[in-house]
Design a protein around this motif. Sequence first.
Motif, PDB file in Angstrom:
ATOM      1  N   THR A 157       0.833  -1.204   0.000  1.00 31.83           N
ATOM      2  CA  THR A 157       0.000   0.000   0.000  1.00 31.83           C
ATOM      3  C   THR A 157       0.866   1.252   0.000  1.00 31.83           C
ATOM      4  OG1 THR A 157      -1.687  -1.214   1.232  1.00 31.83           O
ATOM      5  CG2 THR A 157      -1.903   1.174   1.158  1.00 31.83           C
ATOM      6  N   ALA A 158       0.539   2.183  -0.879  1.00 32.50           N
ATOM      7  CA  ALA A 158       1.322   3.413  -1.021  1.00 32.50           C
ATOM      8  C   ALA A 158       1.275   4.245   0.257  1.00 32.50           C
ATOM      9  CB  ALA A 158       0.785   4.236  -2.194  1.00 32.50           C
ATOM     10  N   GLY A 159       2.387   4.874   0.580  1.00 25.38           N
ATOM     11  CA  GLY A 159       2.445   5.778   1.718  1.00 25.38           C
ATOM     12  C   GLY A 159       2.618   5.094   3.055  1.00 25.38           C
ATOM     13  N   THR A 160       2.923   3.792   3.050  1.00 22.22           N
ATOM     14  CA  THR A 160       3.087   3.046   4.295  1.00 22.22           C
ATOM     15  C   THR A 160       4.566   2.776   4.562  1.00 22.22           C
ATOM     16  OG1 THR A 160       2.914   0.903   3.171  1.00 22.22           O
ATOM     17  CG2 THR A 160       0.864   1.909   3.959  1.00 22.22           C
ATOM     18  N   ASP A 184      -4.832   1.660  -1.534  1.00 22.25           N
ATOM     19  CA  ASP A 184      -5.241   1.223  -0.190  1.00 22.25           C
ATOM     20  C   ASP A 184      -5.137  -0.293  -0.114  1.00 22.25           C
ATOM     21  OD1 ASP A 184      -7.607   0.138  -1.376  1.00 22.25           O
ATOM     22  OD2 ASP A 184      -8.674   2.028  -1.087  1.00 22.25           O
ATOM     23  N   HIS A 185      -5.436  -0.831   1.068  1.00 21.71           N
ATOM     24  CA  HIS A 185      -5.273  -2.270   1.282  1.00 21.71           C
ATOM     25  C   HIS A 185      -6.246  -3.075   0.420  1.00 21.71           C
ATOM     26  CE1 HIS A 185      -2.847  -0.773   4.445  1.00 21.71           C
ATOM     27  NE2 HIS A 185      -3.829  -0.529   5.288  1.00 21.71           N
ATOM     28  N   GLY A 186      -7.457  -2.550   0.247  1.00 23.36           N
ATOM     29  CA  GLY A 186      -8.447  -3.251  -0.561  1.00 23.36           C
ATOM     30  C   GLY A 186      -8.000  -3.399  -2.001  1.00 23.36           C
ATOM     31  N   GLU A 187      -7.451  -2.317  -2.552  1.00 20.54           N
ATOM     32  CA  GLU A 187      -6.969  -2.375  -3.931  1.00 20.54           C
ATOM     33  C   GLU A 187      -5.770  -3.306  -4.046  1.00 20.54           C
ATOM     34  OE1 GLU A 187      -4.557   0.833  -6.137  1.00 20.54           O
ATOM     35  OE2 GLU A 187      -6.590   1.125  -6.909  1.00 20.54           O
ATOM     36  N   ALA A 188      -4.906  -3.296  -3.027  1.00 17.50           N
ATOM     37  CA  ALA A 188      -3.733  -4.172  -3.045  1.00 17.50           C
ATOM     38  C   ALA A 188      -4.159  -5.640  -3.094  1.00 17.50           C
ATOM     39  CB  ALA A 188      -2.872  -3.913  -1.812  1.00 17.50           C
ATOM     40  N   PHE A 189      -5.132  -5.999  -2.262  1.00 15.65           N
ATOM     41  CA  PHE A 189      -5.579  -7.390  -2.271  1.00 15.65           C
ATOM     42  C   PHE A 189      -6.262  -7.739  -3.580  1.00 15.65           C
ATOM     43  CE2 PHE A 189      -8.730 -10.734  -1.398  1.00 15.65           C
ATOM     44  CZ  PHE A 189      -7.837 -11.753  -1.093  1.00 15.65           C
ATOM     45  N   LYS A 190      -6.975  -6.796  -4.149  1.00 13.78           N
ATOM     46  CA  LYS A 190      -7.642  -7.047  -5.422  1.00 13.78           C
ATOM     47  C   LYS A 190      -6.610  -7.365  -6.509  1.00 13.78           C
ATOM     48  CE  LYS A 190     -11.401  -6.742  -6.122  1.00 13.78           C
ATOM     49  NZ  LYS A 190     -12.462  -7.768  -6.109  1.00 13.78           N
ATOM     50  N   MET A 191      -5.478  -6.686  -6.458  1.00 14.12           N
ATOM     51  CA  MET A 191      -4.412  -6.954  -7.434  1.00 14.12           C
ATOM     52  C   MET A 191      -3.835  -8.354  -7.222  1.00 14.12           C
ATOM     53  SD  MET A 191      -2.465  -3.277  -7.724  1.00 14.12           S
ATOM     54  CE  MET A 191      -1.697  -3.741  -9.268  1.00 14.12           C
ATOM     55  N   LEU A 192      -3.726  -8.769  -5.968  1.00 12.29           N
ATOM     56  CA  LEU A 192      -3.258 -10.123  -5.676  1.00 12.29           C
ATOM     57  C   LEU A 192      -4.286 -11.147  -6.151  1.00 12.29           C
ATOM     58  CD1 LEU A 192      -1.351 -12.151  -4.212  1.00 12.29           C
ATOM     59  CD2 LEU A 192      -2.700 -11.721  -2.138  1.00 12.29           C
ATOM     60  N   GLU A 193      -5.540 -10.885  -5.843  1.00 11.94           N
ATOM     61  CA  GLU A 193      -6.625 -11.819  -6.153  1.00 11.94           C
ATOM     62  C   GLU A 193      -6.799 -12.027  -7.650  1.00 11.94           C
ATOM     63  OE1 GLU A 193     -10.816 -12.572  -3.852  1.00 11.94           O
ATOM     64  OE2 GLU A 193     -10.471 -10.568  -4.649  1.00 11.94           O
ATOM     65  N   ALA A 197      -0.366  -9.488  -9.071  1.00 13.08           N
ATOM     66  CA  ALA A 197       0.765  -9.557  -8.153  1.00 13.08           C
ATOM     67  C   ALA A 197       0.824 -10.960  -7.571  1.00 13.08           C
ATOM     68  CB  ALA A 197       0.625  -8.519  -7.040  1.00 13.08           C
ATOM     69  N   ALA A 198       2.045 -11.416  -7.255  1.00 13.45           N
ATOM     70  CA  ALA A 198       2.220 -12.762  -6.712  1.00 13.45           C
ATOM     71  C   ALA A 198       2.076 -12.794  -5.208  1.00 13.45           C
ATOM     72  CB  ALA A 198       3.589 -13.305  -7.122  1.00 13.45           C
ATOM     73  N   ALA A 199       2.297 -11.636  -4.563  1.00 15.70           N
ATOM     74  CA  ALA A 199       2.208 -11.577  -3.100  1.00 15.70           C
ATOM     75  C   ALA A 199       1.861 -10.154  -2.682  1.00 15.70           C
ATOM     76  CB  ALA A 199       3.523 -12.005  -2.460  1.00 15.70           C
ATOM     77  N   PHE A 200       1.293 -10.040  -1.489  1.00 15.46           N
ATOM     78  CA  PHE A 200       0.910  -8.753  -0.901  1.00 15.46           C
ATOM     79  C   PHE A 200       1.695  -8.617   0.397  1.00 15.46           C
ATOM     80  CE2 PHE A 200      -2.992  -6.467   1.217  1.00 15.46           C
ATOM     81  CZ  PHE A 200      -2.252  -5.304   1.322  1.00 15.46           C
ATOM     82  N   TYR A 201       2.572  -7.615   0.464  1.00 18.38           N
ATOM     83  CA  TYR A 201       3.361  -7.397   1.673  1.00 18.38           C
ATOM     84  C   TYR A 201       2.713  -6.318   2.530  1.00 18.38           C
ATOM     85  CZ  TYR A 201       7.044  -5.995   4.862  1.00 18.38           C
ATOM     86  OH  TYR A 201       7.750  -5.682   5.994  1.00 18.38           O
ATOM     87  N   MET A 202       2.395  -6.674   3.781  1.00 21.10           N
ATOM     88  CA  MET A 202       1.746  -5.729   4.677  1.00 21.10           C
ATOM     89  C   MET A 202       1.854  -6.291   6.095  1.00 21.10           C
ATOM     90  SD  MET A 202       0.306  -2.853   5.150  1.00 21.10           S
ATOM     91  CE  MET A 202       0.624  -2.427   3.435  1.00 21.10           C
ATOM     92  N   ASP A 203       1.340  -5.563   7.068  1.00 20.92           N
ATOM     93  CA  ASP A 203       1.332  -6.017   8.450  1.00 20.92           C
ATOM     94  C   ASP A 203       0.383  -7.209   8.597  1.00 20.92           C
ATOM     95  OD1 ASP A 203       3.074  -3.962   9.116  1.00 20.92           O
ATOM     96  OD2 ASP A 203       1.423  -2.568   9.450  1.00 20.92           O
ATOM     97  N   ASP A 204       0.787  -8.171   9.425  1.00 19.26           N
ATOM     98  CA  ASP A 204       0.057  -9.431   9.512  1.00 19.26           C
ATOM     99  C   ASP A 204      -1.420  -9.272   9.846  1.00 19.26           C
ATOM    100  OD1 ASP A 204       0.604  -8.553  12.099  1.00 19.26           O
ATOM    101  OD2 ASP A 204       1.530 -10.431  12.766  1.00 19.26           O
ATOM    102  N   ALA A 205      -1.765  -8.391  10.784  1.00 16.43           N
ATOM    103  CA  ALA A 205      -3.168  -8.230  11.166  1.00 16.43           C
ATOM    104  C   ALA A 205      -4.021  -7.767   9.984  1.00 16.43           C
ATOM    105  CB  ALA A 205      -3.294  -7.236  12.322  1.00 16.43           C
ATOM    106  N   LEU A 206      -3.478  -6.881   9.164  1.00 11.78           N
ATOM    107  CA  LEU A 206      -4.207  -6.395   7.992  1.00 11.78           C
ATOM    108  C   LEU A 206      -4.325  -7.489   6.935  1.00 11.78           C
ATOM    109  CD1 LEU A 206      -2.635  -2.839   7.764  1.00 11.78           C
ATOM    110  CD2 LEU A 206      -5.038  -3.341   8.188  1.00 11.78           C
ATOM    111  N   LEU A 207      -3.292  -8.300   6.806  1.00  6.39           N
ATOM    112  CA  LEU A 207      -3.345  -9.394   5.836  1.00  6.39           C
ATOM    113  C   LEU A 207      -4.430 -10.401   6.212  1.00  6.39           C
ATOM    114  CD1 LEU A 207       0.452 -10.080   5.164  1.00  6.39           C
ATOM    115  CD2 LEU A 207      -1.165  -8.741   3.787  1.00  6.39           C
TER     116      LEU A 207
END
Length: 300
Positions: A157-160, A184-193, A197-207
Amino acid sequence: MTRFVFRTCAFVSLVLGGHLAMADESSGTLRKITTNQQISLGYRDASVPFSYVGDHSGKPMGYSVDLANKIVERIQTKTGVANLKVKYNLVTSQTRIPLVQNGTVDLECGSTAVTAERQKQVAFSYGFIFVKGQLLTAKDSGIHGFEDLKGKKVVTTAGTTNERYIKRYNAEHNSDISVIAAKDHGEAFKMLETGRAAAFYMDDALLYGERAKARDPQRWVVVGEQQSREIYSCMVRKDDPQFLAVVNEALGDLYRSGEINGIYQRWFEQPIPPKGLNLEFPMTAELKAIIAKPVSDPVE
């Protein structure tokens, strides 16, 4: 005569000091809230389970939102405003700090990590979660850790702080990772889904939050050794210790009373909207330590 002058000066200093103290207490954010009879809360619309919009009402919900509401109750008591109006302002990873700085947002409780750099711009409350940077990927992706990312597309996610970390990791390890920054996180997951993208890097609770709202949660898995460690806190403007003290007082009481445990379980260990899925993310030893001894500093 000298004794009289000394006593007079001491009396004047005491009176003036008292008035200045009262002025300080009534200035800043608390005074603004009292005057306007309104508080502005910053919220995120896609940071499950911290702050997100999960139904047709359009109102934010989540763990951080519940904590913000408890803080608002304490502010209402402190200010004596019987009908304190709450105004919600949508923020993103890029806008959250500027909107707190310029006074548009009085209190932001979302998914904001405490860093030394950010402490120069805003003030932070006691921490309310401990998070670790990991990867979300498909079970059959062949990705089990950061060493498997070489030559692959990774979204964040941009700006993190996560965006800065993955770019630094890429450069230091010469991994040839193509880093994609989503809004945002929703768009990031949508790209993974959708396979962009092959993976989404973020904080575990958000993942775990993104996994829970997926069409098929069992398709996704959180993997990899932790690459970063942070606490999330509420943000307020700098140089307003009276307001920050009220925020921390509210959180401190939640911690001492044990009420925080029920709030945490509601959002991390029980079914949550919009799909009634359980994140299955029990409280960590690190968060228990923060609750026992509240802190607001970056993780060392």
